[in-house]
Design a protein around this motif. Structure first.
Motif, PDB file in Angstrom:
ATOM      1  N   SER A 162     -22.741 -12.310  -6.017  1.00 59.18           N
ATOM      2  CA  SER A 162     -23.640 -12.279  -4.863  1.00 59.18           C
ATOM      3  C   SER A 162     -23.423 -10.994  -4.072  1.00 59.18           C
ATOM      4  N   ASN A 163     -22.174 -10.515  -3.968  1.00 64.54           N
ATOM      5  CA  ASN A 163     -21.924  -9.216  -3.336  1.00 64.54           C
ATOM      6  C   ASN A 163     -22.615  -8.094  -4.102  1.00 64.54           C
ATOM      7  N   ALA A 164     -22.489  -8.114  -5.435  1.00 62.45           N
ATOM      8  CA  ALA A 164     -23.069  -7.044  -6.252  1.00 62.45           C
ATOM      9  C   ALA A 164     -24.570  -6.951  -5.996  1.00 62.45           C
ATOM     10  N   VAL A 165     -25.228  -8.107  -5.939  1.00 57.70           N
ATOM     11  CA  VAL A 165     -26.678  -8.106  -5.701  1.00 57.70           C
ATOM     12  C   VAL A 165     -26.971  -7.669  -4.262  1.00 57.70           C
ATOM     13  N   LYS A 166     -26.155  -8.185  -3.322  1.00 60.73           N
ATOM     14  CA  LYS A 166     -26.372  -7.888  -1.909  1.00 60.73           C
ATOM     15  C   LYS A 166     -26.232  -6.399  -1.605  1.00 60.73           C
ATOM     16  N   PHE A 167     -25.210  -5.768  -2.184  1.00 58.85           N
ATOM     17  CA  PHE A 167     -24.890  -4.393  -1.811  1.00 58.85           C
ATOM     18  C   PHE A 167     -25.465  -3.363  -2.776  1.00 58.85           C
ATOM     19  N   THR A 168     -26.484  -3.749  -3.550  1.00 59.80           N
ATOM     20  CA  THR A 168     -27.153  -2.819  -4.456  1.00 59.80           C
ATOM     21  C   THR A 168     -28.628  -2.760  -4.093  1.00 59.80           C
ATOM     22  N   GLU A 189     -20.156  -5.341 -12.414  1.00 56.92           N
ATOM     23  CA  GLU A 189     -20.369  -3.925 -12.151  1.00 56.92           C
ATOM     24  C   GLU A 189     -21.740  -3.741 -11.499  1.00 56.92           C
ATOM     25  N   ASP A 190     -21.796  -2.917 -10.452  1.00 57.82           N
ATOM     26  CA  ASP A 190     -23.100  -2.686  -9.837  1.00 57.82           C
ATOM     27  C   ASP A 190     -23.338  -1.199  -9.593  1.00 57.82           C
ATOM     28  N   THR A 191     -24.592  -0.853  -9.323  1.00 62.50           N
ATOM     29  CA  THR A 191     -24.945   0.531  -9.005  1.00 62.50           C
ATOM     30  C   THR A 191     -25.302   0.615  -7.519  1.00 62.50           C
ATOM     31  N   PHE A 207     -12.404 -10.963   7.131  1.00 65.41           N
ATOM     32  CA  PHE A 207     -13.364 -10.495   8.140  1.00 65.41           C
ATOM     33  C   PHE A 207     -13.688  -9.006   8.087  1.00 65.41           C
ATOM     34  N   TRP A 208     -13.070  -8.269   7.162  1.00 70.75           N
ATOM     35  CA  TRP A 208     -13.408  -6.840   7.086  1.00 70.75           C
ATOM     36  C   TRP A 208     -14.793  -6.641   6.455  1.00 70.75           C
ATOM     37  N   GLN A 209     -15.611  -5.783   7.058  1.00 68.48           N
ATOM     38  CA  GLN A 209     -16.890  -5.366   6.488  1.00 68.48           C
ATOM     39  C   GLN A 209     -17.056  -3.872   6.739  1.00 68.48           C
ATOM     40  N   ALA A 210     -17.630  -3.178   5.770  1.00 69.63           N
ATOM     41  CA  ALA A 210     -17.813  -1.726   5.942  1.00 69.63           C
ATOM     42  C   ALA A 210     -18.830  -1.456   7.043  1.00 69.63           C
ATOM     43  N   GLU A 211     -18.699  -0.267   7.641  1.00 69.86           N
ATOM     44  CA  GLU A 211     -19.700   0.182   8.611  1.00 69.86           C
ATOM     45  C   GLU A 211     -20.857   0.760   7.818  1.00 69.86           C
ATOM     46  N   GLY A 220     -23.254 -11.983   6.768  1.00 72.73           N
ATOM     47  CA  GLY A 220     -22.035 -12.364   6.049  1.00 72.73           C
ATOM     48  C   GLY A 220     -20.849 -12.432   7.000  1.00 72.73           C
ATOM     49  N   THR A 221     -19.713 -12.859   6.456  1.00 71.03           N
ATOM     50  CA  THR A 221     -18.538 -13.090   7.295  1.00 71.03           C
ATOM     51  C   THR A 221     -17.400 -12.123   7.004  1.00 71.03           C
ATOM     52  N   GLY A 222     -17.465 -11.445   5.859  1.00 68.95           N
ATOM     53  CA  GLY A 222     -16.332 -10.615   5.462  1.00 68.95           C
ATOM     54  C   GLY A 222     -15.183 -11.452   4.929  1.00 68.95           C
ATOM     55  N   LEU A 223     -15.485 -12.697   4.538  1.00 64.33           N
ATOM     56  CA  LEU A 223     -14.420 -13.563   4.018  1.00 64.33           C
ATOM     57  C   LEU A 223     -14.480 -13.705   2.495  1.00 64.33           C
ATOM     58  N   GLY A 224     -15.636 -13.347   1.910  1.00 68.13           N
ATOM     59  CA  GLY A 224     -15.836 -13.572   0.467  1.00 68.13           C
ATOM     60  C   GLY A 224     -14.729 -12.996  -0.398  1.00 68.13           C
ATOM     61  N   LEU A 225     -14.392 -11.735  -0.176  1.00 65.17           N
ATOM     62  CA  LEU A 225     -13.402 -11.095  -1.043  1.00 65.17           C
ATOM     63  C   LEU A 225     -11.981 -11.574  -0.755  1.00 65.17           C
ATOM     64  N   SER A 226     -11.693 -11.920   0.501  1.00 69.95           N
ATOM     65  CA  SER A 226     -10.333 -12.426   0.764  1.00 69.95           C
ATOM     66  C   SER A 226     -10.175 -13.815   0.146  1.00 69.95           C
ATOM     67  N   ILE A 227     -11.269 -14.584   0.126  1.00 73.89           N
ATOM     68  CA  ILE A 227     -11.230 -15.880  -0.570  1.00 73.89           C
ATOM     69  C   ILE A 227     -11.088 -15.636  -2.077  1.00 73.89           C
TER      70      ILE A 227
HETATM   71  P1  ADP Z   1     -19.283 -10.244   3.082  1.00 72.72           P
HETATM   72  O1  ADP Z   1     -19.980 -10.129   1.758  1.00 72.72           O
HETATM   73  O2  ADP Z   1     -19.519 -11.545   3.772  1.00 72.72           O
HETATM   74  O3  ADP Z   1     -19.506  -9.063   3.972  1.00 72.72           O
HETATM   75  P2  ADP Z   1     -16.851  -9.888   1.523  1.00 72.72           P
HETATM   76  O4  ADP Z   1     -15.451 -10.237   1.855  1.00 72.72           O
HETATM   77  O5  ADP Z   1     -17.418 -10.493   0.287  1.00 72.72           O
HETATM   78  O6  ADP Z   1     -17.711 -10.261   2.788  1.00 72.72           O
HETATM   79  O7  ADP Z   1     -16.960  -8.325   1.427  1.00 72.72           O
HETATM   80  C1  ADP Z   1     -16.344  -7.546   2.438  1.00 72.72           C
HETATM   81  C2  ADP Z   1     -16.962  -6.174   2.480  1.00 72.72           C
HETATM   82  O8  ADP Z   1     -16.630  -5.440   1.286  1.00 72.72           O
HETATM   83  C3  ADP Z   1     -18.477  -6.175   2.520  1.00 72.72           C
HETATM   84  O9  ADP Z   1     -18.970  -6.375   3.822  1.00 72.72           O
HETATM   85  C4  ADP Z   1     -18.771  -4.775   1.982  1.00 72.72           C
HETATM   86  O10 ADP Z   1     -18.565  -3.819   3.004  1.00 72.72           O
HETATM   87  C5  ADP Z   1     -17.695  -4.583   0.931  1.00 72.72           C
HETATM   88  N1  ADP Z   1     -18.165  -4.966  -0.415  1.00 72.72           N
HETATM   89  C6  ADP Z   1     -17.918  -6.105  -1.080  1.00 72.72           C
HETATM   90  N2  ADP Z   1     -18.496  -6.099  -2.301  1.00 72.72           N
HETATM   91  C7  ADP Z   1     -19.123  -4.913  -2.420  1.00 72.72           C
HETATM   92  C8  ADP Z   1     -19.920  -4.295  -3.449  1.00 72.72           C
HETATM   93  N3  ADP Z   1     -20.164  -4.905  -4.618  1.00 72.72           N
HETATM   94  N4  ADP Z   1     -20.411  -3.058  -3.200  1.00 72.72           N
HETATM   95  C9  ADP Z   1     -20.160  -2.422  -2.031  1.00 72.72           C
HETATM   96  N5  ADP Z   1     -19.430  -2.952  -1.023  1.00 72.72           N
HETATM   97  C10 ADP Z   1     -18.916  -4.179  -1.204  1.00 72.72           C
END
Ligand code: ADP
Length: 260
Positions: A162-168, A189-191, A207-211, A220-227
Motif C-alpha cells: 500500500s505504501n508502494a502504491v501510495k508513494f508512486t 519495488e516501486d518507481t 509516527f515518522w513521515q517525510a516532508e 496516514g499515521t507514520g506507523l505502517g513501517l514501524s509495525i
Molecule cells: P504512512 O504510510 O502512514 O505515512 P509508514 O510508516 O508506512 O507510514 O511510512 C512512513 C514514511 O516513510 C512515509 O510517510 C513516507 O515518508 C516513507 N515511505 C514509506 N514507504 C515509502 C515508499 N515506498 N516510497 C517512498 N517513501 C516511503
C-alpha cells in the motif's frame, strides 16, 4: 559459628532478592495486562461511534435515505473518506501498541507465500490501476514455503504494497518472490518518490513521515513501517530498504524458510 552466621545471612539475602524479583515480575505482568485491557476498551469506545458515522454516511451516499442534492454530495463523501481514514489510523495505533506491549503471540505454519502474494496483489490492483500504475508479480522459485504466521505476513506485505502504491505517482510496482538457503524473500519495488538518504534511519520510527507534499495529501499515521519492522522481527525475519529519491524504493522482507 561465625561461618554459619555468615552463610545464613547470605542465604537470607539471596532469598529476599529472589522474592523482590518475583514481585517485580508479577507487577510488570499486571501492568501489561492492564495496558492490553485499556487498549481493548479504547479500541471499542472509539470504533463503535465511528462505525455508526461511516455507516450512516454510506447510506446517505448510496441514496438509501433519499436522493442527495448536488451541494450535499461533497460533504457526505468527505465524511465517508475521513471516517474510514480515522478507522484505519485507530487500527494502526492499536496494532502498534499491541506489538509494543510484547503481548503478541504468533502461530507458525507452513505458508505458501506465492498464494498469499497473489491475493495481496489482486487486492491492491484496483488502487494501482486507478493511479495508472502497473502492478506485477514475479515468482522466481517454484516452491516458496515460509514457516510463518499467515495473518501477520499478510499485514506486513499489505503495508509495503500500500505504501508502494501510495508513494508512486507514475511507473510501476513490482513484487518479487524467491527462495534462499534459509529464507524466503519478498521484494516490493516501486518507481515512486523515494526516501532521502539522510532520513533513511528514521523510516522505522513510529509516527515518522517525510516532508513531502504528496505525503501530506495521502495522510496516514507514520506507523505502517514501524509495525512492519516489529512484525518481521516477531516472525523471526527482517526487513530492509534501499531507496533513491525521485527514482524509487525497494523493500525486502526475509522470513524463515519452512524445511522438509
Ligand atoms: P504512512 O504510510 O502512514 O505515512 P509508514 O510508516 O508506512 O507510514 O511510512 C512512513 C514514511 O516513510 C512515509 O510517510 C513516507 O515518508 C516513507 N515511505 C514509506 N514507504 C515509502 C515508499 N515506498 N516510497 C517512498 N517513501 C516511503
Amino acid at each position: 559459628a561465625e561461618d554459619v552466621t555468615e552463610r545464613l545471612r547470605a542465604d537470607a539475602e539471596r532469598e529476599s532478592l529472589l522474592l523482590r524479583e518475583r514481585v517485580a515480575r508479577a507487577e510488570a505482568e499486571a501492568a501489561n495486562a492492564a495496558k492490553t485491557d485499556f487498549l481493548a476498551v479504547v479500541s471499542h469506545e472509539l470504533k463503535t461511534p465511528l462505525h455508526a458515522i461511516t455507516g450512516f454516511a454510506d447510506l446517505l451516499h448510496d441514496g438509501e435515505l433519499g436522493a442527495l442534492t448536488d451541494p450535499q454530495r461533497r460533504p457526505v463523501d468527505r465524511i465517508r473518506t475521513n471516517g474510514r481514514q480515522l478507522l484505519r489510523m485507530i487500527e494502526d495505533v492499536l496494532g502498534y501498541a499491541r506489538l509494543d506491549s510484547g503481548e503478541e503471540r504468533v502461530r507458525l505454519e507452513r505458508v505458501p507465500l506465492d498464494r498469499v502474494l497473489s491475493e495481496l496483489v489482486d487486492e491492491a490492483q484496483k488502487s494501482a490501476t486507478a493511479k495508472g500504475l502497473a502492478l506485477s508479480m514475479e515468482v522466481r522459485d517454484e516452491i516458496c514455503l515460509a514457516e510463518t504466521d499467515p495473518g501477520r505476513v499478510r499485514d506486513l506485505i499489505r503495508a509495503l504494497l500500500s505504501n508502494a502504491v501510495k508513494f508512486t505517482e507514475s511507473g510501476e510496482v513490482r513484487v518479487t518472490l524467491w527462495r534462499e538457503p534459509s529464507w524466503v524473500a519478498v521484494e516490493v519495488e516501486d518507481t515512486g518518490i523515494g526516501i532521502d538518504p539522510e532520513q533513511m534511519p528514521r523510516v522505522w520510527d513510529p509516527f515518522w513521515q517525510a516532508e513531502h507534499p504528496l505525503i501530506r495529501k495521502v495522510g496516514g499515521t507514520g506507523l505502517g513501517l514501524s509495525i512492519a519492522r516489529r512484525l518481521a522481527s516477531l516472525l523471526g525475519g527482517d526487513i530492509a530498504v534501499v531507496s533513491t529519491p525521485g527514482a524509487g524504493s525497494t523493500f525486502t522482507v526475509r522470513l524463515p524458510l519452512a524445511h522438509g
